[in-house]
Each structure stands twice: as C-alpha cells, then as structure tokens.
Enzyme design. Sequence first.
Site, PDB file in Angstrom:
ATOM      1  N   ASP A 162     -10.517  30.382 -30.216  1.00 32.76           N
ATOM      2  CA  ASP A 162     -10.779  29.037 -30.735  1.00 32.76           C
ATOM      3  C   ASP A 162     -12.197  28.571 -30.408  1.00 32.76           C
ATOM      4  O   ASP A 162     -12.486  27.371 -30.433  1.00 32.76           O
ATOM      5  CB  ASP A 162      -9.771  28.038 -30.145  1.00 32.76           C
ATOM      6  CG  ASP A 162      -8.485  27.970 -30.959  1.00 32.76           C
ATOM      7  OD1 ASP A 162      -8.394  28.665 -31.978  1.00 32.76           O
ATOM      8  OD2 ASP A 162      -7.565  27.232 -30.559  1.00 32.76           O
ATOM      9  N   ASP A 172       3.374  24.989 -21.850  1.00 33.17           N
ATOM     10  CA  ASP A 172       4.112  26.040 -21.157  1.00 33.17           C
ATOM     11  C   ASP A 172       5.383  25.498 -20.505  1.00 33.17           C
ATOM     12  O   ASP A 172       6.478  26.050 -20.644  1.00 33.17           O
ATOM     13  CB  ASP A 172       3.217  26.720 -20.119  1.00 33.17           C
ATOM     14  CG  ASP A 172       2.381  25.730 -19.317  1.00 33.17           C
ATOM     15  OD1 ASP A 172       2.661  24.511 -19.375  1.00 33.17           O
ATOM     16  OD2 ASP A 172       1.436  26.163 -18.636  1.00 33.17           O
TER      17      ASP A 172
END
Length: 539
Positions: free
Chosen positions: A136, A289
């Site tokens: 990214d 997460d």
Amino acid sequence: MAEDSPKFIIPETYQVSRDDIGAQIGLIWELIKAPLIVPLLKLGVYICLTMSLMLFMERLYMGIVIIIVKLFWKKPEKRYKWEPLQEDLESGNSNFPVVLVQIPMFNEKEVYKLSIGAACSLSWPADRLVIQVLDDSTDPEIKQMVELECQRRASKGINITYQIRENRVGYKAGALKEGLKRSYVKHCEYVAIFDADFQPEPDYLRRAIPFLVHNPDIALVQARWRFVNADECLLTRMQEMSLDYHFTVEQEVGSSTHAFFGFNGTAGVWRIAAINEAGGWKDRTTVEDMDLAVRASLRGWKFVYLGDLQVKSELPSTFKAFRFQQHRWSCGPANLFRKMVMEIVRNKKVKFWKKVYVIYSFFFVRKIIAHMVTFWFYCVVLPLTILVPEVKVPIWGAVYIPSIITILNSVGTPRSIHLLFYWILFENVMSLHRTKATFIGLLEAGRANEWVVTEKLGNTLQKNADASKNKTNVKTLKRPRFKFTDRLNTLELGFAAFLFLCGCYDFVHGKNNYFVYLFLQTITFFITGIGYVGTIIPS
C-alpha cells in the site's frame, strides 16, 4: 421600606484585603475545599482503590494459572493432535496443504527485503506455497523497489506475487481482505500473516500447520515475537518488559484455559474457512486482528499459542513512533469493546464463563482498567491528596498492592529486573497516552480510527555499527533525527510541572514522604517530555 437583601458573612479569619490576590485565592480554596474538593477527592480515591483491587486480582489469577500451566499442563503438542507432515512417495507433496503467506506493507524501505527474504526461505514445498506482497506504499520509489525484489524472487522459481491497490481503504484490514479475493487464493486452505519487519524461521510452517491440519476446530496458531533490537535503547527495553509479560502470561493463560486470546496481527496462521465464517476482515476499528479473533471465537473456533515458536521482529525505537503505536493499541480495543460487548452477551454458542473471561478479564480489566488506574491513581489522585491532607490513601493501596502487581508483571523478562523501578515510572508516563486513547475509543471521538504505520529501521543501526567497526569509508545510514522543538511533548512537560509542585509541597509540609516518588516521576515525565527517552542506552 425596601427589604434588606441577604448577605453572605465571611468569618473574620477569612477576611483579606482586596488587593492581596494570593490571599483571595487562598480564601476561595478554603471555602470550596471542605464542601466540594474533599468529597470529590475521596470518591476518586475509592474508585481508584476499587480499580486497583480489580487489577490486583486479575494479575494474581494470571500468576496462579501460569504456574499451574508451566508445572502441570500438557504442552500444545500433547493437548492437541500434532504429527509432522511427511512427503508421500506416491502422491508427492499432496499431503501438504496449500498455504498463502501475506505480507502487508506501507512505505517499508528499510525492512521489505527482510520479510520477503524470510518468507521465501520457508521450508515448504514450492508448489504448495503462495507468497503475496500487499503493498500500500504511497512512495513511487519504494513501490518500485518492492516490486523489483518480488520479480527477482519470482525469477528464481518462487511463487510470489506483488499486489497493489488504488487506495488505502481499510488500511491493513482492507489490504488483507483484498488479497484473499484473488482467484489464485481459492485453492489455499491456510494463510500465514507477517508484517514487513517480521522474519519467520524456515521451519515455521512445519511446526504450526500440523495443528490446523489435524484439529479441524482450531482456527489460529499464534507464534511469539522475538525482538531483534531489544537492547538498542532504554525505550526498547521497556517495551520488551511489557510485551514479554503479554506473551509469557496473558497469551499462554488464554490459550491454555479458554483456547482464546487476541490475535497479534502478525506471526500467526489462520484457517481461511474460519476467517470467512467469522465475516472476514473488518476495518471498523484500528485492531482488525483482535476484531477477527473475537468474532471467530464467538463462533466456537479455538486458538493455540506456541510460546516456543518465535518470530524475529522489531520494536519502535523512537518515542514518537511508540506513542502512535500505543494510541492505536489502546484506542482500538476500547472501541471494539464498545461495539461488541452486547454481541458477546447475546451469543449462544459460547459458554457463560468464557463470556465472563472475554468481557471482564480480556477487555474490561486489561484493556480499560489497567490503563486508567495507573494514570488516575498514581499521576492525579495520589499527588492531589498531598495538597488536601484531609484525604488519606491507605498504605496497602498506595504501596503494597502496586508493588505486588509490579513483581507479577516482571516475570516475563527476568534479565531486566534491575530496570524494574524505571519501568514503573515509564509505564506511568505511557498510561497518560493510553488513558487518553482509551477514552477516545470508548467515546468514538475524532482520532478513534487514526492509523499511523509504526516506523521501522530494520538493520540500519547494525549496518552503522559494522561500518564503524570496520572503519570503512562507506556512507552509513543515519538514524532519523528530529529538531528539538519536534521532540517536545507539552502534555508530559505539563504533568512534570504538576508533579514537581506536588513533590515540593510534600517535601515541606507532607508526612508520607511521597516526594521521593513524585520527584522521580517528575524526572521521567520531563525526559519523555523533551523526547530523549529513545536515546538512553540501558546497562
């Protein structure tokens, strides 16, 4: 005849000259202290003592359980079915499942080669391994460097692909989610995730994957982080002490008792079917997460933590980077708790005691109370009681319980026991930022979804050291330097001034000798306030 208006009569002992500003302030203080300040401060003491007891009981419980686990519990290889995967003479590598390795990165100039190189060195059949670099990066030069590295590896026969997106929607969660949509991923059963600075050992998959292959109810196998730069400076040593307790105690206890813990976002292997069943990656918080782990656990999936399976990684070595990381790690869980607490309560697939563990122990005490009690009690309420002697803090709350909690926290890193006192002072400073971030997460305020990628230096410092030893003329890479004004942290400096004044008052008028602690805490706030905590080298 007009009625006389009521008059407020001030006792003669309180009457002062209108020109004496100091005396007027003292008069106002005396007028509001007894009816307002004292009751509020007493309430603050009671609340802080309650939170302190909650944290103490949590730490004591964790300490007892980890002793039992270490002495009597079976190792994960014995608790679950585990057999090494072997090649079959007839079917070849078909016994090995196809594994996807995802490496998300963002402008990782110093470390991209480390993670890509480690992933390409994994001991796994080449035709059963897919490596996916999810870049990214916004820097065109870095993007080109990463792509060339992937092409170089691919030219050697490694199945590695370089993936980019048009935007950074969802940040890391968005990149991971997008990566799983690729057509070549459909035949992959498991996905291993490594951040750009993580370097798994070659046998990582051979040790982790059998848990997933032989136990269909296991969704996640998490490895422990091992820090390559823990001795770089005092800042990294402090982080090592905190994270070692997290891995040695919190993750181990969660895995052994409830088969649940928070995924650490990297150095773990997921069953892709579990990710899909849980709803996939979501970017509603900065802890994608933990979000995925909680949702998967609510659907009955089990997690395994392997403390002896370690993956090399890097700790933030600048205070600015560490502050941003801690904001994300504190704000995210609080925000996730706000979003998921009722979902956990209403869930019917999870046992009652596991719900209690997740809501009370995992979220409320560890992610909220632990930050708040450290800051409010030791940096605000306790110093204020010095200025208001009518309010007393019992010695068991001010000294004994904090000492026991600290000793229990130190079991993770015995080699740093001599730094324990400074670690306490440093954690008190960081509790200021963690408490602020926790409130932002709970209230879902402006910075609730702020994501700043943690700066990494890779082996830059090692190259410098090697160049110095060899006395070569090669130009060494320099550690990032900041102007003095960029280093200044006004919040820390403000609290340093507040604690210094309280310490001086206690030195002159106090009876509890709190000034010793207050002056030491003042120094710590001041050091972090001028941004030099990352330059001190530990002994």
